[in-house]
Structures are given as C-alpha cells and as structure tokens.
Write a protein that holds these residues in place. Sequence first.
Motif, PDB file in Angstrom:
ATOM      1  N   ILE A  46      99.281  68.410  26.007  1.00  0.00           N
ATOM      2  CA  ILE A  46     100.629  68.217  25.492  1.00  0.00           C
ATOM      3  C   ILE A  46     101.182  67.023  26.253  1.00  0.00           C
ATOM      4  N   ILE A  47     101.682  66.045  25.525  1.00  0.00           N
ATOM      5  CA  ILE A  47     102.114  64.784  26.117  1.00  0.00           C
ATOM      6  C   ILE A  47     103.534  64.488  25.673  1.00  0.00           C
ATOM      7  N   CYS A  48     104.331  64.002  26.621  1.00  0.00           N
ATOM      8  CA  CYS A  48     105.676  63.544  26.285  1.00  0.00           C
ATOM      9  C   CYS A  48     106.080  62.489  27.299  1.00  0.00           C
ATOM     10  N   ASN A  49     107.238  61.900  27.079  1.00  0.00           N
ATOM     11  CA  ASN A  49     107.766  60.950  28.045  1.00  0.00           C
ATOM     12  C   ASN A  49     109.277  61.087  28.159  1.00  0.00           C
ATOM     13  N   ALA A  50     109.788  60.494  29.233  1.00  0.00           N
ATOM     14  CA  ALA A  50     111.221  60.506  29.518  1.00  0.00           C
ATOM     15  C   ALA A  50     111.568  59.176  30.177  1.00  0.00           C
ATOM     16  N   ASP A  51     112.842  58.831  30.156  1.00  0.00           N
ATOM     17  CA  ASP A  51     113.264  57.524  30.635  1.00  0.00           C
ATOM     18  C   ASP A  51     113.544  57.452  32.123  1.00  0.00           C
ATOM     19  N   SER A  52     113.589  58.590  32.805  1.00  0.00           N
ATOM     20  CA  SER A  52     113.875  58.562  34.243  1.00  0.00           C
ATOM     21  C   SER A  52     113.014  59.586  34.974  1.00  0.00           C
ATOM     22  N   ALA A  53     112.810  59.354  36.258  1.00  0.00           N
ATOM     23  CA  ALA A  53     112.059  60.301  37.084  1.00  0.00           C
ATOM     24  C   ALA A  53     112.778  61.648  37.140  1.00  0.00           C
ATOM     25  N   THR A  54     114.096  61.623  37.129  1.00  0.00           N
ATOM     26  CA  THR A  54     114.877  62.862  37.151  1.00  0.00           C
ATOM     27  C   THR A  54     114.584  63.701  35.915  1.00  0.00           C
ATOM     28  N   GLN A  55     114.534  63.061  34.755  1.00  0.00           N
ATOM     29  CA  GLN A  55     114.252  63.796  33.524  1.00  0.00           C
ATOM     30  C   GLN A  55     112.794  64.260  33.485  1.00  0.00           C
ATOM     31  N   VAL A  56     111.866  63.447  33.984  1.00  0.00           N
ATOM     32  CA  VAL A  56     110.460  63.852  34.045  1.00  0.00           C
ATOM     33  C   VAL A  56     110.340  65.145  34.852  1.00  0.00           C
ATOM     34  N   LYS A  57     110.983  65.190  36.002  1.00  0.00           N
ATOM     35  CA  LYS A  57     110.950  66.372  36.869  1.00  0.00           C
ATOM     36  C   LYS A  57     111.614  67.567  36.173  1.00  0.00           C
ATOM     37  N   ALA A  58     112.744  67.330  35.511  1.00  0.00           N
ATOM     38  CA  ALA A  58     113.449  68.416  34.808  1.00  0.00           C
ATOM     39  C   ALA A  58     112.578  69.003  33.697  1.00  0.00           C
ATOM     40  N   ILE A  59     111.856  68.151  32.984  1.00  0.00           N
ATOM     41  CA  ILE A  59     110.959  68.626  31.928  1.00  0.00           C
ATOM     42  C   ILE A  59     109.852  69.482  32.532  1.00  0.00           C
ATOM     43  N   ALA A  60     109.256  69.006  33.622  1.00  0.00           N
ATOM     44  CA  ALA A  60     108.193  69.774  34.279  1.00  0.00           C
ATOM     45  C   ALA A  60     108.708  71.142  34.716  1.00  0.00           C
TER      46      ALA A  60
END
Length: 124
Positions: A46-60
């Motif tokens: 499952i692959i996705c992306n986000a525009d900031s490191a904060t959002q990447v961490k929140a998604i995880a």
Amino acid sequence: MVKKKIVNLSTYLSEIAVHGIQEKKGNDIVRLDLRELNSSVSDFFIICNADSATQVKAIADSVEDEIYKSTQTNPWRKEGLESAEWIILDYFDIVVHIFKTEKRDFYGIEDLWGDAQSTSYRSA
C-alpha cells in the motif's frame, strides 16, 4: 439466509491500512496486489504520499492505530520514523509505504512492481 463475504487476512489488513491513510488525508493511495507475482515479498504493498514529514508520521500513526484496533496486531518492523521521508510499516502480508511526495516520485516503487494489479483510492 444471510450470505457473508469471506475476505482473507491480507486483503482485510490492506483495506484497514487504506482507511488509516484516508483518515489523515494521504495522497495518491495505491494498493498493489503482489499475490500473483513469483518474486513477491508480501501479498500487498500500500503506497501513498504526503507533503510534509508531519503528515507522513501522522499517516503512519493512523495506519498503526486502525490495524491495532481491528486486529490487535503491531507491525513486525517499522523503518524511517526518524526522518519521516519514507516510512515503512511491515505486517508480513502487507507492507505500507508512506512517502513525502518528492521521495515517492524519486523511488518510483509502482514502476518496480509494474506487473502487479493496481487499485487506486481517493482520500477521504
């Protein structure tokens, strides 16, 4: 008589992971079905992306929370939490890749697994 749809565990986990990504507005969500490939390392990516490191961490965090709430399962392995540019959550049967947008473009994971069946999802 009520008919019930039977879903295998890896498919179920992948659907929960997608939901967790959608909860935090992950972008360009794709599920690659690797089950028919000879050299597959898991059933699904499952692959996705986000525009900031904060959002990447929140998604995880959201993916982990949703899977734990549903199955009481933690990832076998987690990588990338320090920089949050590419976080991998490995649940054996599914592997979740959460990228910062520019890293996803650079690594092109979908191209590496181009033979896999691909399903795209919209953010919630």
